[in-house]
Design a protein around this motif. Sequence first.
Motif, PDB file in Angstrom:
ATOM      1  N   PHE A 152      -1.083   1.909  -9.731  1.00 42.50           N
ATOM      2  CA  PHE A 152      -1.923   0.719  -9.796  1.00 42.50           C
ATOM      3  C   PHE A 152      -1.344  -0.291 -10.780  1.00 42.50           C
ATOM      4  O   PHE A 152      -1.023   0.045 -11.918  1.00 42.50           O
ATOM      5  CB  PHE A 152      -3.341   1.065 -10.264  1.00 42.50           C
ATOM      6  CG  PHE A 152      -4.149   1.827  -9.267  1.00 42.50           C
ATOM      7  CD1 PHE A 152      -4.097   3.214  -9.218  1.00 42.50           C
ATOM      8  CD2 PHE A 152      -4.982   1.171  -8.374  1.00 42.50           C
ATOM      9  CE1 PHE A 152      -4.839   3.929  -8.294  1.00 42.50           C
ATOM     10  CE2 PHE A 152      -5.745   1.876  -7.440  1.00 42.50           C
ATOM     11  CZ  PHE A 152      -5.669   3.250  -7.408  1.00 42.50           C
ATOM     12  N   PHE A 184      -7.626  -4.655 -11.316  1.00 45.75           N
ATOM     13  CA  PHE A 184      -6.713  -3.683 -10.737  1.00 45.75           C
ATOM     14  C   PHE A 184      -6.342  -4.069  -9.310  1.00 45.75           C
ATOM     15  O   PHE A 184      -7.167  -4.594  -8.556  1.00 45.75           O
ATOM     16  CB  PHE A 184      -7.367  -2.295 -10.699  1.00 45.75           C
ATOM     17  CG  PHE A 184      -7.524  -1.654 -12.049  1.00 45.75           C
ATOM     18  CD1 PHE A 184      -8.621  -1.948 -12.838  1.00 45.75           C
ATOM     19  CD2 PHE A 184      -6.580  -0.766 -12.525  1.00 45.75           C
ATOM     20  CE1 PHE A 184      -8.777  -1.366 -14.095  1.00 45.75           C
ATOM     21  CE2 PHE A 184      -6.723  -0.178 -13.773  1.00 45.75           C
ATOM     22  CZ  PHE A 184      -7.817  -0.479 -14.561  1.00 45.75           C
ATOM     23  N   GLY A 185      -5.111  -3.764  -8.934  1.00 46.62           N
ATOM     24  CA  GLY A 185      -4.709  -3.875  -7.546  1.00 46.62           C
ATOM     25  C   GLY A 185      -5.235  -2.695  -6.750  1.00 46.62           C
ATOM     26  O   GLY A 185      -5.878  -1.799  -7.298  1.00 46.62           O
ATOM     27  N   ALA A 186      -4.940  -2.691  -5.447  1.00 48.26           N
ATOM     28  CA  ALA A 186      -5.437  -1.633  -4.561  1.00 48.26           C
ATOM     29  C   ALA A 186      -4.631  -0.344  -4.689  1.00 48.26           C
ATOM     30  O   ALA A 186      -5.041   0.696  -4.170  1.00 48.26           O
ATOM     31  CB  ALA A 186      -5.426  -2.113  -3.115  1.00 48.26           C
ATOM     32  N   GLN A 192      -2.103   7.502 -10.663  1.00 49.31           N
ATOM     33  CA  GLN A 192      -3.200   8.378 -10.285  1.00 49.31           C
ATOM     34  C   GLN A 192      -2.665   9.501  -9.422  1.00 49.31           C
ATOM     35  O   GLN A 192      -2.213   9.269  -8.302  1.00 49.31           O
ATOM     36  CB  GLN A 192      -4.305   7.621  -9.540  1.00 49.31           C
ATOM     37  CG  GLN A 192      -5.515   8.495  -9.227  1.00 49.31           C
ATOM     38  CD  GLN A 192      -6.600   7.752  -8.458  1.00 49.31           C
ATOM     39  OE1 GLN A 192      -6.305   6.873  -7.660  1.00 49.31           O
ATOM     40  NE2 GLN A 192      -7.859   8.096  -8.705  1.00 49.31           N
ATOM     41  N   TYR A 215      -0.684   1.888 -14.023  1.00 47.63           N
ATOM     42  CA  TYR A 215      -1.398   3.151 -14.130  1.00 47.63           C
ATOM     43  C   TYR A 215      -0.950   4.054 -12.982  1.00 47.63           C
ATOM     44  O   TYR A 215      -0.646   3.586 -11.897  1.00 47.63           O
ATOM     45  CB  TYR A 215      -2.917   2.947 -14.014  1.00 47.63           C
ATOM     46  CG  TYR A 215      -3.601   2.426 -15.251  1.00 47.63           C
ATOM     47  CD1 TYR A 215      -3.606   1.063 -15.548  1.00 47.63           C
ATOM     48  CD2 TYR A 215      -4.271   3.289 -16.115  1.00 47.63           C
ATOM     49  CE1 TYR A 215      -4.258   0.582 -16.682  1.00 47.63           C
ATOM     50  CE2 TYR A 215      -4.934   2.825 -17.242  1.00 47.63           C
ATOM     51  CZ  TYR A 215      -4.920   1.466 -17.524  1.00 47.63           C
ATOM     52  OH  TYR A 215      -5.561   1.001 -18.629  1.00 47.63           O
ATOM     53  N   LEU A 240       0.794  -1.218   0.000  1.00 46.51           N
ATOM     54  CA  LEU A 240       0.000   0.000   0.000  1.00 46.51           C
ATOM     55  C   LEU A 240       0.834   1.279   0.000  1.00 46.51           C
ATOM     56  O   LEU A 240       0.380   2.306  -0.484  1.00 46.51           O
ATOM     57  CB  LEU A 240      -0.944  -0.001   1.201  1.00 46.51           C
ATOM     58  CG  LEU A 240      -2.034  -1.064   1.179  1.00 46.51           C
ATOM     59  CD1 LEU A 240      -2.945  -0.917   2.389  1.00 46.51           C
ATOM     60  CD2 LEU A 240      -2.858  -1.004  -0.107  1.00 46.51           C
ATOM     61  N   ILE A 300      -0.379   7.584  -6.661  1.00 44.34           N
ATOM     62  CA  ILE A 300      -0.742   6.192  -6.414  1.00 44.34           C
ATOM     63  C   ILE A 300      -0.509   5.413  -7.705  1.00 44.34           C
ATOM     64  O   ILE A 300      -0.936   5.866  -8.782  1.00 44.34           O
ATOM     65  CB  ILE A 300      -2.216   6.058  -5.983  1.00 44.34           C
ATOM     66  CG1 ILE A 300      -2.502   6.916  -4.757  1.00 44.34           C
ATOM     67  CG2 ILE A 300      -2.550   4.582  -5.694  1.00 44.34           C
ATOM     68  CD1 ILE A 300      -3.971   6.916  -4.338  1.00 44.34           C
TER      69      ILE A 300
END
Lengths: 110, 115
Positions: free
Chosen positions: A88, A100-102, A37, A35, A8, A86
């Motif tokens: 992904f 998608f992962g968290a 974000q 990806y 995380l 973030i």
Amino acid sequence: GEDVEQSLFLSVREGDSSVINCTYTDSSSTYLYWYKQEPGAGLQLLTYIFSNMDMKQDQRLTVLLNKKDKHLSLRIADTQTGDSAIYFCAEFGGGFKTIFGAGTRLFVKA
Amino acid sequence: GAGVSQSPSNKVTEKGKDVELRCDPISGHTALYWYRQSLGQGLEFLIYFQGNSAPDKSGLPSDRFSAERTGGSVSTLTIQRTQQEDSAVYLCASSLSQGSKNIQYFGAGTRLSVL
């Protein structure tokens, strides 16, 4: 079912390399993606790798794929404060659904 | 052309009210997706539209959620009788086709807050 896991949080100093790791379960995945974000924005494709490749390099980004272990990593060289976001990991095995992962939140300390 | 556009960018509503969220995909993209992103969570798939085919609604969490796509373009996600647990960012994405690389282009999302 299909699953994508990633840690995380990651914190690095500016100028260091960042390595974000991801594991997935679907052995039929054909494409794997990273990806990015940024705050208040949607996801933006950073890079992707086809499943028959081991490595892909794009400027400061290096993607490594270990298909046997179903492990994907993203290395960002010379990490900058603007890389804070973030990240992904995602897999696509055909059909329509991308899993998608968290997301891994990258903090870059000046 | 323009990217994926979502409106409103923020929505505050009271528990029990209905809300509508809008998505304008990239022109020419036949596939459209809705996702929900809760705080600290990954992307939860909600629904998928592909051309004129029947949508895949397998990700909708309850019958309070519905979506439509008119004319193969604009999509509306409707949440009826909103609950506090519906508070999240709702993301829309579109892609050129369901095959090949399936690269998805995302809007900035609608942040829904249910009080």
